[in-house]
Design a protein around this motif. Structure first.
Motif, PDB file in Angstrom:
ATOM      1  N   SER A 108      49.932  32.309  23.106  1.00  0.00           N
ATOM      2  CA  SER A 108      50.914  32.545  22.041  1.00  0.00           C
ATOM      3  C   SER A 108      50.496  33.714  21.156  1.00  0.00           C
ATOM      4  O   SER A 108      51.316  34.559  20.778  1.00  0.00           O
ATOM      5  CB  SER A 108      51.063  31.286  21.176  1.00  0.00           C
ATOM      6  OG  SER A 108      51.604  30.225  21.935  1.00  0.00           O
ATOM      7  N   GLU A 120      61.514  32.089  17.738  1.00  0.00           N
ATOM      8  CA  GLU A 120      60.278  32.564  17.104  1.00  0.00           C
ATOM      9  C   GLU A 120      59.078  31.697  17.451  1.00  0.00           C
ATOM     10  O   GLU A 120      57.988  31.907  16.929  1.00  0.00           O
ATOM     11  CB  GLU A 120      60.451  32.615  15.570  1.00  0.00           C
ATOM     12  CG  GLU A 120      61.495  33.621  15.112  1.00  0.00           C
ATOM     13  CD  GLU A 120      61.182  35.032  15.630  1.00  0.00           C
ATOM     14  OE1 GLU A 120      60.080  35.528  15.368  1.00  0.00           O
ATOM     15  OE2 GLU A 120      62.058  35.601  16.324  1.00  0.00           O
ATOM     16  N   ARG A 121      59.318  30.670  18.288  1.00  0.00           N
ATOM     17  CA  ARG A 121      58.209  29.822  18.677  1.00  0.00           C
ATOM     18  C   ARG A 121      57.852  30.074  20.141  1.00  0.00           C
ATOM     19  O   ARG A 121      58.553  30.798  20.845  1.00  0.00           O
ATOM     20  CB  ARG A 121      58.574  28.356  18.423  1.00  0.00           C
ATOM     21  CG  ARG A 121      58.944  28.148  16.936  1.00  0.00           C
ATOM     22  CD  ARG A 121      58.608  26.784  16.453  1.00  0.00           C
ATOM     23  NE  ARG A 121      59.506  25.792  17.022  1.00  0.00           N
ATOM     24  CZ  ARG A 121      59.352  24.485  16.832  1.00  0.00           C
ATOM     25  NH1 ARG A 121      58.353  24.021  16.100  1.00  0.00           N
ATOM     26  NH2 ARG A 121      60.207  23.630  17.355  1.00  0.00           N
ATOM     27  N   HIS A 151      50.920  32.143  13.212  1.00  0.00           N
ATOM     28  CA  HIS A 151      50.671  32.746  11.904  1.00  0.00           C
ATOM     29  C   HIS A 151      49.633  33.851  12.067  1.00  0.00           C
ATOM     30  O   HIS A 151      48.557  33.614  12.636  1.00  0.00           O
ATOM     31  CB  HIS A 151      50.116  31.700  10.925  1.00  0.00           C
ATOM     32  CG  HIS A 151      50.926  30.447  10.861  1.00  0.00           C
ATOM     33  ND1 HIS A 151      51.978  30.280   9.995  1.00  0.00           N
ATOM     34  CD2 HIS A 151      50.840  29.299  11.587  1.00  0.00           C
ATOM     35  CE1 HIS A 151      52.512  29.066  10.180  1.00  0.00           C
ATOM     36  NE2 HIS A 151      51.841  28.459  11.141  1.00  0.00           N
ATOM     37  N   THR A 154      53.767  27.397  16.773  1.00  0.00           N
ATOM     38  CA  THR A 154      54.175  28.221  15.640  1.00  0.00           C
ATOM     39  C   THR A 154      52.991  29.125  15.299  1.00  0.00           C
ATOM     40  O   THR A 154      51.860  28.641  15.187  1.00  0.00           O
ATOM     41  CB  THR A 154      54.521  27.332  14.426  1.00  0.00           C
ATOM     42  OG1 THR A 154      55.451  26.330  14.853  1.00  0.00           O
ATOM     43  CG2 THR A 154      55.136  28.147  13.312  1.00  0.00           C
TER      44      THR A 154
END
Lengths: 135, 135
Positions: free
Chosen positions: A50, A15-16, A98, A96
């Protein structure tokens, strides 16, 4: 399209997201150390890359399936420099992601040289506005 | 000492500092626009250079009087990207310097392309620790 660009490539790791980059000799600050601007550039491009991967996946796509990924620009960039970064070894940026809202994502990134955490960064990435026209 | 470095040069303008830099073709993001990493690098180097000038002046020196200026490293860097930055014209970084304590300075920077304010940044610059040894 920039032959002399850094050509950062960002991919998934569970998930990264990860970008690996080996600084070049011209990126030294003082002999033996990478300059901060290169780390900032890596965190910046890793952040927008990302966010693009994340929105692309949210839209049901993966890189290579033929759909054009969304493009992002950087709204803001913050970098905390934690350790001098040695030159000559690859840097690994791990992100990461969000979702703030569908057009605005926050990416927290750690940059490692080997096992050493050299810098931490945060990018607010926003979907490229249509006014940002390609000539 | 880095032949391929950006070679930013920072100087005084009254109580503020100025760095002028003309991006090169390899600094484009997409055709027509400068990439954010170059702006971050400019703000970073302008910040440490400005802090060095300020401490040097506080110590009773001016550039060129023969005394070695202090050297700074970047503790943290923040950039807000306000407008797409057109390529092909010089960028001007203008800094306002605040002493936090003698070894730690905050530099607020505005980056202009012509009359357009393209980015604002803040650098926390710290005197280079003696452990950051030059090889």
């Amino acid at each position: 399209m920039n032959e002399d660009g850094h050509k950062f490539r960002t991919g998934w790791l569970d998930e990264r997201t990860v970008t690996v980059y080996k600084p070049k000799p011209e990126h030294m600050a003082i002999p033996g150390f990478v300059y901060g601007g290169l780390l900032a550039s890596l965190i910046d491009c890793h952040g927008t890359g990302s966010a693009a991967l994340a929105l692309h996946r949210k839209n049901g796509h993966e890189v290579g399936d033929g759909a054009e990924p969304p493009r992002f620009v950087t709204g803001s960039l913050h970098v905390d420099f934690l350790k001098p970064t040695p030159e000559g070894i690859p840097l690994k940026a791990v992100g990461t992601i969000h979702e703030i809202h569908p057009k605005k994502w926050r990416v927290e990134t750690e940059v490692f040289a080997g096992d050493t955490l050299c810098a931490k960064g945060e990018v607010i990435a926003v979907v490229m506005p249509s006014t940002f026209a390609v000539k």
